[in-house]
Design an enzyme around this catalytic site. Structure first.
Site, PDB file in Angstrom:
ATOM      1  N   HIS A  73      21.384 168.880  27.623  1.00  0.00           N
ATOM      2  CA  HIS A  73      20.505 167.935  26.930  1.00  0.00           C
ATOM      3  C   HIS A  73      19.068 168.125  27.390  1.00  0.00           C
ATOM      4  O   HIS A  73      18.774 168.047  28.576  1.00  0.00           O
ATOM      5  CB  HIS A  73      20.948 166.493  27.194  1.00  0.00           C
ATOM      6  CG  HIS A  73      22.085 166.070  26.307  1.00  0.00           C
ATOM      7  ND1 HIS A  73      22.388 164.772  26.045  1.00  0.00           N
ATOM      8  CD2 HIS A  73      22.971 166.816  25.601  1.00  0.00           C
ATOM      9  CE1 HIS A  73      23.418 164.712  25.213  1.00  0.00           C
ATOM     10  NE2 HIS A  73      23.802 165.940  24.936  1.00  0.00           N
ATOM     11  N   TYR A 201      19.020 155.159  25.308  1.00  0.00           N
ATOM     12  CA  TYR A 201      18.868 154.021  26.218  1.00  0.00           C
ATOM     13  C   TYR A 201      18.119 152.934  25.459  1.00  0.00           C
ATOM     14  O   TYR A 201      16.997 153.175  24.992  1.00  0.00           O
ATOM     15  CB  TYR A 201      18.044 154.415  27.451  1.00  0.00           C
ATOM     16  CG  TYR A 201      18.750 155.312  28.441  1.00  0.00           C
ATOM     17  CD1 TYR A 201      18.802 156.694  28.261  1.00  0.00           C
ATOM     18  CD2 TYR A 201      19.354 154.774  29.573  1.00  0.00           C
ATOM     19  CE1 TYR A 201      19.445 157.519  29.182  1.00  0.00           C
ATOM     20  CE2 TYR A 201      20.003 155.594  30.505  1.00  0.00           C
ATOM     21  CZ  TYR A 201      20.046 156.958  30.299  1.00  0.00           C
ATOM     22  OH  TYR A 201      20.681 157.768  31.210  1.00  0.00           O
ATOM     23  N   PRO A 293      23.439 152.151  37.947  1.00  0.00           N
ATOM     24  CA  PRO A 293      23.709 153.389  37.205  1.00  0.00           C
ATOM     25  C   PRO A 293      22.640 153.801  36.200  1.00  0.00           C
ATOM     26  O   PRO A 293      22.710 154.901  35.643  1.00  0.00           O
ATOM     27  CB  PRO A 293      25.029 153.085  36.479  1.00  0.00           C
ATOM     28  CG  PRO A 293      25.090 151.604  36.394  1.00  0.00           C
ATOM     29  CD  PRO A 293      24.380 151.076  37.599  1.00  0.00           C
ATOM     30  N   LYS A 297      22.020 158.453  38.699  1.00  0.00           N
ATOM     31  CA  LYS A 297      21.731 159.150  39.961  1.00  0.00           C
ATOM     32  C   LYS A 297      22.878 159.151  40.978  1.00  0.00           C
ATOM     33  O   LYS A 297      22.859 159.949  41.924  1.00  0.00           O
ATOM     34  CB  LYS A 297      20.494 158.515  40.631  1.00  0.00           C
ATOM     35  CG  LYS A 297      19.204 158.797  39.912  1.00  0.00           C
ATOM     36  CD  LYS A 297      18.785 160.249  40.053  1.00  0.00           C
ATOM     37  CE  LYS A 297      17.845 160.696  38.965  1.00  0.00           C
ATOM     38  NZ  LYS A 297      18.265 161.844  38.198  1.00  0.00           N
ATOM     39  N   TYR A 385      14.294 161.834  36.180  1.00  0.00           N
ATOM     40  CA  TYR A 385      15.568 161.874  35.467  1.00  0.00           C
ATOM     41  C   TYR A 385      16.266 163.232  35.648  1.00  0.00           C
ATOM     42  O   TYR A 385      17.479 163.291  35.884  1.00  0.00           O
ATOM     43  CB  TYR A 385      15.341 161.580  33.978  1.00  0.00           C
ATOM     44  CG  TYR A 385      16.625 161.287  33.236  1.00  0.00           C
ATOM     45  CD1 TYR A 385      17.142 159.997  33.187  1.00  0.00           C
ATOM     46  CD2 TYR A 385      17.335 162.302  32.598  1.00  0.00           C
ATOM     47  CE1 TYR A 385      18.331 159.725  32.520  1.00  0.00           C
ATOM     48  CE2 TYR A 385      18.522 162.039  31.929  1.00  0.00           C
ATOM     49  CZ  TYR A 385      19.008 160.741  31.901  1.00  0.00           C
ATOM     50  OH  TYR A 385      20.195 160.479  31.244  1.00  0.00           O
TER      51      TYR A 385
HETATM   52  P1  FAD Z   1      33.736 157.799  45.118  1.00  0.00           P
HETATM   53  O1  FAD Z   1      33.708 158.437  43.780  1.00  0.00           O
HETATM   54  O2  FAD Z   1      33.832 156.314  45.190  1.00  0.00           O
HETATM   55  O3  FAD Z   1      34.943 158.450  45.910  1.00  0.00           O
HETATM   56  C1  FAD Z   1      35.423 157.917  47.127  1.00  0.00           C
HETATM   57  C2  FAD Z   1      36.868 158.298  47.326  1.00  0.00           C
HETATM   58  O4  FAD Z   1      37.310 157.800  48.569  1.00  0.00           O
HETATM   59  C3  FAD Z   1      37.782 157.693  46.252  1.00  0.00           C
HETATM   60  O5  FAD Z   1      38.622 158.683  45.714  1.00  0.00           O
HETATM   61  C4  FAD Z   1      38.546 156.628  47.012  1.00  0.00           C
HETATM   62  O6  FAD Z   1      39.857 156.417  46.496  1.00  0.00           O
HETATM   63  C5  FAD Z   1      38.575 157.202  48.413  1.00  0.00           C
HETATM   64  N1  FAD Z   1      38.782 156.179  49.425  1.00  0.00           N
HETATM   65  C6  FAD Z   1      38.337 154.895  49.442  1.00  0.00           C
HETATM   66  N2  FAD Z   1      38.763 154.255  50.525  1.00  0.00           N
HETATM   67  C7  FAD Z   1      39.495 155.138  51.236  1.00  0.00           C
HETATM   68  C8  FAD Z   1      40.215 155.057  52.457  1.00  0.00           C
HETATM   69  N3  FAD Z   1      40.264 153.904  53.123  1.00  0.00           N
HETATM   70  N4  FAD Z   1      40.871 156.145  52.902  1.00  0.00           N
HETATM   71  C9  FAD Z   1      40.822 157.304  52.208  1.00  0.00           C
HETATM   72  N5  FAD Z   1      40.154 157.440  51.021  1.00  0.00           N
HETATM   73  C10 FAD Z   1      39.505 156.367  50.549  1.00  0.00           C
HETATM   74  N6  FAD Z   1      27.155 156.863  38.441  1.00  0.00           N
HETATM   75  C11 FAD Z   1      26.453 157.335  37.440  1.00  0.00           C
HETATM   76  O7  FAD Z   1      25.569 158.178  37.685  1.00  0.00           O
HETATM   77  N7  FAD Z   1      26.721 156.914  36.155  1.00  0.00           N
HETATM   78  C12 FAD Z   1      27.717 156.002  35.881  1.00  0.00           C
HETATM   79  O8  FAD Z   1      27.964 155.651  34.745  1.00  0.00           O
HETATM   80  C13 FAD Z   1      28.451 155.477  36.923  1.00  0.00           C
HETATM   81  N8  FAD Z   1      29.429 154.559  36.699  1.00  0.00           N
HETATM   82  C14 FAD Z   1      30.106 154.049  37.780  1.00  0.00           C
HETATM   83  C15 FAD Z   1      31.098 153.082  37.585  1.00  0.00           C
HETATM   84  C16 FAD Z   1      31.788 152.524  38.673  1.00  0.00           C
HETATM   85  C17 FAD Z   1      32.869 151.471  38.452  1.00  0.00           C
HETATM   86  C18 FAD Z   1      31.473 152.955  39.980  1.00  0.00           C
HETATM   87  C19 FAD Z   1      32.205 152.361  41.174  1.00  0.00           C
HETATM   88  C20 FAD Z   1      30.502 153.938  40.161  1.00  0.00           C
HETATM   89  C21 FAD Z   1      29.813 154.483  39.076  1.00  0.00           C
HETATM   90  N9  FAD Z   1      28.812 155.472  39.226  1.00  0.00           N
HETATM   91  C22 FAD Z   1      28.127 155.946  38.202  1.00  0.00           C
HETATM   92  C23 FAD Z   1      28.481 156.018  40.490  1.00  0.00           C
HETATM   93  C24 FAD Z   1      29.167 157.371  40.712  1.00  0.00           C
HETATM   94  O9  FAD Z   1      30.373 157.417  40.014  1.00  0.00           O
HETATM   95  C25 FAD Z   1      29.318 157.480  42.197  1.00  0.00           C
HETATM   96  O10 FAD Z   1      28.023 157.555  42.745  1.00  0.00           O
HETATM   97  C26 FAD Z   1      30.158 158.656  42.637  1.00  0.00           C
HETATM   98  O11 FAD Z   1      31.494 158.437  42.289  1.00  0.00           O
HETATM   99  C27 FAD Z   1      30.033 158.840  44.148  1.00  0.00           C
HETATM  100  O12 FAD Z   1      30.992 159.731  44.600  1.00  0.00           O
HETATM  101  P2  FAD Z   1      31.637 159.568  46.027  1.00  0.00           P
HETATM  102  O13 FAD Z   1      32.551 160.722  46.160  1.00  0.00           O
HETATM  103  O14 FAD Z   1      30.581 159.342  47.020  1.00  0.00           O
HETATM  104  O15 FAD Z   1      32.461 158.192  45.969  1.00  0.00           O
HETATM  105  C1  DHB Z   2      26.152 157.771  31.857  1.00  0.00           C
HETATM  106  C2  DHB Z   2      25.976 156.808  32.778  1.00  0.00           C
HETATM  107  C3  DHB Z   2      24.708 156.451  33.156  1.00  0.00           C
HETATM  108  O1  DHB Z   2      24.509 155.533  34.079  1.00  0.00           O
HETATM  109  C4  DHB Z   2      23.597 157.043  32.605  1.00  0.00           C
HETATM  110  O2  DHB Z   2      22.359 156.658  32.975  1.00  0.00           O
HETATM  111  C5  DHB Z   2      23.768 158.022  31.700  1.00  0.00           C
HETATM  112  C6  DHB Z   2      25.060 158.385  31.313  1.00  0.00           C
HETATM  113  C7  DHB Z   2      27.502 158.162  31.429  1.00  0.00           C
HETATM  114  O3  DHB Z   2      28.480 157.566  31.917  1.00  0.00           O
HETATM  115  O4  DHB Z   2      27.633 159.041  30.587  1.00  0.00           O
END
Ligand code: FAD
Ligand code: DHB
Length: 392
Positions: A73, A201, A293, A297, A385
């Site tokens: 994009h 957006y 979100p 980022k 962005y």
């Molecule tokens: P996570 O993806 O949270 O992974 C952590 C892992 O650790 C998980 O698999 C979990 O099961 C595991 N874990 C937890 N506790 C334990 C334990 N006690 N022992 C062992 N393992 C454990 N970001 C965006 O940019 N756009 C979005 O639309 C967006 N939507 C989101 C929606 C939700 C509901 C959430 C919670 C986050 C969202 N985010 C979004 C943020 C993005 O998804 C996260 O920043 C990203 O997942 C971070 O990755 P991570 O691996 O640090 O953490």
């Molecule tokens: C998506 C989520 C976001 O927070 C964003 O800024 C753009 C895209 C997504 O889930 O596709």
């Protein structure tokens, strides 16, 4: 007792990517994950990758499907005041972003990990960390009803916001900086064509809305909702109708409602832990910080943390130098705070704050007006962005 060089807690994007990069560098690692692999893959979350994240996935050797199926994009659309206007990311910065779902990315990393024969213990319960200030750290956990111990040189806490790595530390060991927001996002995944070629957006008096996508036939749409909203109150029909009411007429007309494949509510929060290192433990990704979100980022920050940490650990095992490890927290936090600033400011610009008065609303309108009339302001948005440079 089992032994590895780096124990990684959590098989989300941060843990899996770190495991892949360490393996490339010849560093032994074991991942302990609370949930099953299917549960990790069933989470619908982020979808936008910065160039730095794409390059890191290539470096980890898992970029093939991402390049084949991801959508490049070159711009985003802002919808407000009944119109849609474009921010030309490519023209303003020379860079684009890639639309590729977080669960697809995790699937690629899990497949590569399995093919390389690396150890991941799914459904590892009661993980606890010990010896963070000792010459060797130990991770205790339960797997299939048995107690286990894993000795290691370092632990990477990649277990997300609700994980044990940060929660197990004494409160006096770190400082947290936090901002809550008086709303959440209600998200729907559905098989229907995106209403525009790029993400839309929307700022509207009824609240923020976003039309994102996973492919040319699958959308991921969000609307700002109240923190007290319950999923049961949001039928598909109500969701699509509310979303359309917040979009400009052209975008609304192009959106064809379809049954939801997934629907969830996420609260918005800004949160930073300082420092990100505690002796032999390093926090990376959501375990150390959260962003709202709006700027897409979260996942990209998890990737940049992991990039710094993988390089620091590689330097340690290759040269026996701890310089990179000593710098990790400061280096990662510098980028984290810039993304915090951007995510916070885009949230301010596009959401409806229940406590805002007429003055605040006029300032928000003036901000949008200025943005669309100033190439300099658009460049600021665009360069944040697509992703700020990785400061190495
Ligand atoms: P996570 O993806 O949270 O992974 C952590 C892992 O650790 C998980 O698999 C979990 O099961 C595991 N874990 C937890 N506790 C334990 C334990 N006690 N022992 C062992 N393992 C454990 N970001 C965006 O940019 N756009 C979005 O639309 C967006 N939507 C989101 C929606 C939700 C509901 C959430 C919670 C986050 C969202 N985010 C979004 C943020 C993005 O998804 C996260 O920043 C990203 O997942 C971070 O990755 P991570 O691996 O640090 O953490
Ligand atoms: C998506 C989520 C976001 O927070 C964003 O800024 C753009 C895209 C997504 O889930 O596709």
């Amino acid at each position: 007792m089992q032994r590895t060089q780096v124990a990684i807690i959590g098989a989300g994007p941060a843990g899996l990517l770190l495991g892949a990069l360490l393996h490339k560098a010849g560093i032994a690692n074991t991942i302990l994950e609370l949930h099953s692999g299917e549960q990790v893959l069933a989470r619908v979350r982020a979808g936008i990758l910065e160039r730095g994240s794409v390059e890191l996935l290539d470096e980890a050797g898992v970029g093939q499907r991402m390049h084949a199926q991801g959508l490049v994009h070159q711009g985003i659309q802002l919808s407000f005041g009944g119109q849609r206007q474009r921010i030309d990311l490519q023209g303003l910065t020379g860079q684009s972003v890639l639309v590729y779902g977080q669960n697809e990315l995790c699937r690629d990393l899990m497949d590569a990990r399995k093919a390389a024969g690396l150890t991941t213990h799914y459904e590892a319960r009661h993980v606890s960390l010990h010896g963070l200030g000792e010459p060797r750290a130990v991770v205790r956990y339960q797997h299939l009803g048995q107690d286990h111990e894993l000795a290691c040189d370092y632990i990477a806490g990649c277990d997300g916001f609700h994980g044990v790595s940060r929660a197990g530390l004494p409160a006096s060991a770190y400082h947290c900086y936090e901002r809550g927001y008086p709303f959440g996002w209600l998200g729907v995944l559905a098989d229907t064509a995106p209403p525009a070629d790029e993400l839309v957006y929307a700022q509207h008096e009824r609240g923020f809305a976003l039309c994102s996508m996973r492919s040319r036939t699958r959308v991921r749409c969000y609307i700002q909702c109240s923190l007290s909203d319950r999923l049961e109150a949001w039928s598909d029909a109500r969701f699509w109708s509310e979303l359309k009411s917040r979009l400009d007429p052209v975008t609304a007309a192009a959106l064809e409602p379809a049954p939801s494949l997934e629907k969830s509510i996420a609260p918005l929060r800004s949160y930073v832990t300082e420092p990100l290192r505690f002796g032999r433990l390093f926090l990376a990704g959501d375990a150390g910080h959260l962003v709202p979100p709006t700027g897409a980022k979260g996942l990209n920050l998890a990737a940049s943390d992991v990039r710094y940490l993988a390089r620091a650990l590689t330097e340690y095992y290759r040269d026996r130098s701890e310089a990179g490890l000593a710098r990790y927290s400061e280096q990662a936090l510098r980028r984290v705070w810039r993304a915090e600033r951007f995510s916070w400011s885009l949230t301010q610009l596009l959401h409806n704050f229940p406590d805002h008065n007429g003055f605040d609303q006029r300032i928000q309108q003036a901000d949008l007006d200025y943005l669309m009339s100033s190439r300099a302001a658009q460049t600021v948005l665009a360069e944040n962005y697509v992703g700020l440079p990785l400061n190495d």
